[in-house]
Structure formats: structure tokens, C-alpha cells
Design a protein around this motif. Structure first.
Motif, PDB file in Angstrom:
ATOM      1  N   ILE A 152       0.825  -1.198   0.000  1.00 50.14           N
ATOM      2  CA  ILE A 152       0.000   0.000   0.000  1.00 50.14           C
ATOM      3  C   ILE A 152       0.865   1.256   0.000  1.00 50.14           C
ATOM      4  N   THR A 153       0.311   2.333  -0.556  1.00 50.16           N
ATOM      5  CA  THR A 153       0.877   3.665  -0.360  1.00 50.16           C
ATOM      6  C   THR A 153       0.241   4.221   0.904  1.00 50.16           C
ATOM      7  N   LEU A 154       1.066   4.538   1.881  1.00 50.28           N
ATOM      8  CA  LEU A 154       0.559   4.905   3.208  1.00 50.28           C
ATOM      9  C   LEU A 154       1.105   6.261   3.631  1.00 50.28           C
ATOM     10  N   GLY A 155       0.209   7.201   3.846  1.00 53.09           N
ATOM     11  CA  GLY A 155       0.597   8.503   4.384  1.00 53.09           C
ATOM     12  C   GLY A 155       0.188   8.628   5.839  1.00 53.09           C
ATOM     13  N   ILE A 156       0.799   9.574   6.533  1.00 52.02           N
ATOM     14  CA  ILE A 156       0.402   9.898   7.907  1.00 52.02           C
ATOM     15  C   ILE A 156       0.262  11.414   8.003  1.00 52.02           C
ATOM     16  N   HIS A 157      -0.891  11.861   8.485  1.00 52.15           N
ATOM     17  CA  HIS A 157      -1.150  13.280   8.718  1.00 52.15           C
ATOM     18  C   HIS A 157      -1.281  13.477  10.226  1.00 52.15           C
ATOM     19  N   GLY A 158      -0.458  14.333  10.790  1.00 53.70           N
ATOM     20  CA  GLY A 158      -0.513  14.611  12.218  1.00 53.70           C
ATOM     21  C   GLY A 158      -0.729  16.081  12.495  1.00 53.70           C
ATOM     22  N   GLU A 159      -1.561  16.356  13.501  1.00 53.02           N
ATOM     23  CA  GLU A 159      -1.810  17.729  13.922  1.00 53.02           C
ATOM     24  C   GLU A 159      -1.329  17.913  15.355  1.00 53.02           C
ATOM     25  N   SER A 160      -0.512  18.930  15.611  1.00 48.78           N
ATOM     26  CA  SER A 160      -0.042  19.280  16.950  1.00 48.78           C
ATOM     27  C   SER A 160       0.674  18.085  17.605  1.00 48.78           C
ATOM     28  N   MET A 161       0.140  17.541  18.726  1.00 48.51           N
ATOM     29  CA  MET A 161       0.783  16.371  19.322  1.00 48.51           C
ATOM     30  C   MET A 161       0.826  15.208  18.341  1.00 48.51           C
ATOM     31  N   GLY A 162      -0.175  15.114  17.466  1.00 47.87           N
ATOM     32  CA  GLY A 162      -0.162  14.067  16.453  1.00 47.87           C
ATOM     33  C   GLY A 162       0.984  14.239  15.481  1.00 47.87           C
ATOM     34  N   PRO A 185       3.614  21.092  14.741  1.00 46.99           N
ATOM     35  CA  PRO A 185       4.273  20.398  15.854  1.00 46.99           C
ATOM     36  C   PRO A 185       5.191  21.341  16.630  1.00 46.99           C
ATOM     37  N   PHE A 186       5.513  20.954  17.875  1.00 53.73           N
ATOM     38  CA  PHE A 186       6.619  21.632  18.556  1.00 53.73           C
ATOM     39  C   PHE A 186       7.911  20.885  18.207  1.00 53.73           C
ATOM     40  N   SER A 187       9.021  21.568  18.334  1.00 51.43           N
ATOM     41  CA  SER A 187      10.313  20.962  18.002  1.00 51.43           C
ATOM     42  C   SER A 187      10.983  20.348  19.221  1.00 51.43           C
ATOM     43  N   SER A 188      10.608  20.783  20.412  1.00 51.21           N
ATOM     44  CA  SER A 188      11.203  20.295  21.650  1.00 51.21           C
ATOM     45  C   SER A 188      10.179  20.443  22.774  1.00 51.21           C
ATOM     46  N   PHE A 189       9.885  19.352  23.463  1.00 56.79           N
ATOM     47  CA  PHE A 189       8.920  19.411  24.569  1.00 56.79           C
ATOM     48  C   PHE A 189       9.445  20.320  25.675  1.00 56.79           C
ATOM     49  N   GLU A 190      10.724  20.225  25.960  1.00 53.22           N
ATOM     50  CA  GLU A 190      11.332  21.055  26.997  1.00 53.22           C
ATOM     51  C   GLU A 190      11.189  22.534  26.656  1.00 53.22           C
ATOM     52  N   GLU A 191      11.444  22.870  25.400  1.00 49.94           N
ATOM     53  CA  GLU A 191      11.340  24.262  24.965  1.00 49.94           C
ATOM     54  C   GLU A 191       9.882  24.728  24.969  1.00 49.94           C
ATOM     55  N   GLN A 192       8.982  23.846  24.572  1.00 45.01           N
ATOM     56  CA  GLN A 192       7.561  24.188  24.579  1.00 45.01           C
ATOM     57  C   GLN A 192       7.058  24.443  25.989  1.00 45.01           C
ATOM     58  N   LEU A 193       7.445  23.602  26.939  1.00 41.34           N
ATOM     59  CA  LEU A 193       7.024  23.798  28.326  1.00 41.34           C
ATOM     60  C   LEU A 193       7.640  25.057  28.926  1.00 41.34           C
ATOM     61  N   ASP A 226      13.376  13.250  26.099  1.00 40.54           N
ATOM     62  CA  ASP A 226      13.017  12.119  25.247  1.00 40.54           C
ATOM     63  C   ASP A 226      11.997  12.506  24.176  1.00 40.54           C
ATOM     64  N   VAL A 227      11.338  13.641  24.350  1.00 37.22           N
ATOM     65  CA  VAL A 227      10.321  14.098  23.397  1.00 37.22           C
ATOM     66  C   VAL A 227      10.892  15.299  22.647  1.00 37.22           C
ATOM     67  N   SER A 228      11.717  15.014  21.651  1.00 38.06           N
ATOM     68  CA  SER A 228      12.468  16.064  20.963  1.00 38.06           C
ATOM     69  C   SER A 228      12.493  15.812  19.461  1.00 38.06           C
ATOM     70  N   PRO A 229      11.454  16.213  18.745  1.00 38.09           N
ATOM     71  CA  PRO A 229      11.432  16.013  17.293  1.00 38.09           C
ATOM     72  C   PRO A 229      12.632  16.622  16.566  1.00 38.09           C
ATOM     73  N   ILE A 230      13.169  17.712  17.098  1.00 39.02           N
ATOM     74  CA  ILE A 230      14.300  18.362  16.419  1.00 39.02           C
ATOM     75  C   ILE A 230      15.526  17.452  16.385  1.00 39.02           C
TER      76      ILE A 230
END
Length: 305
Positions: A152-162, A185-193, A226-230
Motif C-alpha cells: 500500500i501507499t501509506l501517508g500519515i497526517h498529524g496535527e499538533s501532538m499528532g 508540531p513543537f520541536s522540543s517538549f522542553e522548549e515548549q514547556l 526524550d520528546v524532541s522532534p528536532i
């Protein structure tokens, strides 16, 4: 000596109380009720319950690797093998994803909705802003490929925490989808908090976050770092579309710009001129659709007629 003992005990008590309070705010963030989400989305013309109820749906449950059940819905009006998973934000549930679902069904996509842990109909005791959710998303992806086919061709769409969950999944667990759409999204949970503590509580993060971090590690098994998308985004090789509203004052737009800059390989960026947090589509609908179409066409991802 007794005075010092009493003083230290008082300080320890205050610290413990503050640690529990702030980690409670993180782990057990107040969720919106279904009625509130549906009323808001309906009033803005983004959701029609009658139309949704008429769609042929298949509900499913997937076991999380952490021992609880994830609940989802498969809506597949097309025979071809193009599917997209929607990951909603914190405090809401998959009803919030219906507007995006409609957008993609109109473009010939089959869709997979599901509720994150502790949201909607899914189980789970705490919210971890992508840390545990990224492994739940992996379980959904594996279910989709096992059920619908590995071709399958599979995409993922996420909003904010998603979107954070999607980034952590693709950058830390497996780059397992064909493409990703990452909305605010946020780039860093620590920075967001750090930012939210200043905005909402007028408190200095340098005292609060180390304390909260200790309590979070003890109570829920992970740390803010541990929650750091960047730190994960550079590992994603599949095409990614980054979206953010310039007027967003909850998660600041520079975070998405930083993620986009660090992403290697195929990527696209859309900074919506209007809209607060998670309202890029609601307030820039036609342009949002145009950007989606351009992204899918550019990387030859759109379903073939």
C-alpha cells in the motif's frame, strides 16, 4: 537543629507538591468531550454528522505494546491501495480529524482514524506527548500493512501532538510510511514547556522543569528530553510537508521552520498567513488544499484514477 529539620522538611514538601502538580498537568491534561469537539467542528462547517454516519466504516482495535487497546476506524470507499492515517492533537480525539479525512476522501484516499492513548475510545492512563504514542502509531502502521497489504501507499497526517508523534515515529522508530504531513508540531517538549510556563504561570522554567523532569521520570518513565522532534527529524528520508500558522501563539511558528530546515531529503513548507494554533486548514482552506495537491503531485503520491 530542629528548626533546620523543619525548614528542610517544609522545602521538601513544597518541592514535592510542585512536582506532583506540574506532572499532573502534563500526564492528565484535561480532555475535551465529544460534544464540544463536534459542536465546534459542525458550527464551522468542518463536520457533518449525517454525512459521516452514512459512510461505510469498519471499526478495529489494535493492541498497544504497553498493554492497552487502541481503537480506530477504517473508511475505504476506493479499491486502490492508497491509505492515510490521521493522528489528532492532545485533548481532542479522532472526531477532530474528520475535516482532514473529508479532504483526503475527496482526493481519492482511503482513511484510517484512531484515538491516541487516554483519548477517545482508546485505553491508557497518561498522555506522553509522543513518547509512548510513537510506538502506538507503529502498531497502527503494522496493523494497516498486515491487514491491507505491504504494497500500500501509506501517508500519515498529524496535527499538533499528532504531528510530534509522527515525527518521533518516523525519526526514532521506523520511517515506515510513504510520506508525512506535519501540521503545527513543537520541536522540543522542553522548549515548549518553557514557553508555556512563562505564558500561563509566569514562572521561571529553570526552577520548575528540573523538578518536573525528576517527577515525570519517576511517575511516567520518561524525561522531557526524550520528546524532541528536532533531534529525530534528520533521520526521516521520506517526503514531508510541514505546515504552521504564522499567527500561532500556542506552539510558535519558528519551531516548524526549524524542523523543516533540519529535515534532509524531500520536503515542503507551508506557513499559513491566518489562524491560531491548529487552524491552518480552518482559516486557509483553499490554500491548504492547494498545498496538499502540490505536495502529492510533486512526489507522485496521489492516487491514480
Amino acid at each position: 537543629m530542629k528548626k533546620w529539620v523543619v525548614a528542610l522538611g517544609a522545602v521538601a514538601g513544597v518541592a514535592a507538591g510542585a512536582g506532583v502538580f506540574f506532572t499532573n498537568q502534563i500526564m492528565y491534561i484535561k480532555k475535551k468531550q465529544d460534544e464540544e469537539i463536534i459542536t465546534r467542528e459542525t458550527s464551522e462547517g468542518l463536520f457533518d454528522m449525517d454525512a459521516y454516519e452514512q459512510l461505510e466504516k469498519q471499526t478495529f482495535t489494535v493492541p498497544s505494546p504497553f498493554g492497552y487497546k487502541l481503537n480506530g476506524t477504517l473508511i475505504a470507499p476506493y479499491e486502490h491501495k492508497n491509505y492515510i492515517i490521521f493522528c489528532h492533537g492532545v485533548t481532542v480525539n479522532s472526531y477532530n480529524s474528520i475535516k482532514y479525512m473529508n479532504l483526503f476522501i475527496e482526493r481519492g484516499w482511503n482513511v484510517i482514524l484512531y484515538d491516541h492513548r487516554r483519548h477517545g475510545l482508546s485505553e491508557g492512563k497518561t498522555t506522553s506527548y509522543g513518547h509512548y504514542e510513537k510506538f502506538d502509531l507503529q502498531a497502527i502502521v503494522h496493523w494497516a500493512k498486515l491487514t491491507l497489504g505491504t504494497d500500500i501507499t501509506l501517508g500519515i497526517h498529524g496535527e499538533s501532538m499528532g504531528a510530534v508523534t509522527t515525527l518521533l515515529y518516523a525519526g526514532m522508530v521506523e520511517d515506515g510510511a510513504s510520506f508525512y504531513i506535519l501540521d503545527c508540531p513543537f520541536s522540543s517538549f522542553e522548549e515548549q514547556l518553557t514557553y508555556r510556563l512563562k505564558e500561563e504561570f509566569r514562572l521561571p522554567s529553570k526552577y520548575i522543569l528540573p523538578l518536573a523532569n525528576v517527577f515525570l521520570k519517576v511517575r511516567d518513565g520518561y524525561s522531557l528530553k526524550d520528546v524532541s522532534p528536532i533531534n529525530a527529524v534528520q533521520n526521516i528520508q521520506k517526503p514531508a510537508l510541514f505546515i504552521h500558522s504564522e499567527e500561532d501563539d500556542y506552539i510558535l511558528p519558528y519551531m516548524t521552520k526549524a524542523l523543516y530546515a533540519k529535515k534532509q531529503g524531500p520536503k515542503k513548507l507551508y506557513m499559513a498567513p491566518k489562524g491560531t494554533h491548529a487552524r491552518s486548514y480552518a482559516d486557509n482552506g483553499s490554500h491548504y488544499k492547494q498545498i496538499i495537491d502540490e505536495f502529492l503531485a510533486e512526489y507522485e503520491l496521489a492516487p491514480q484514477a
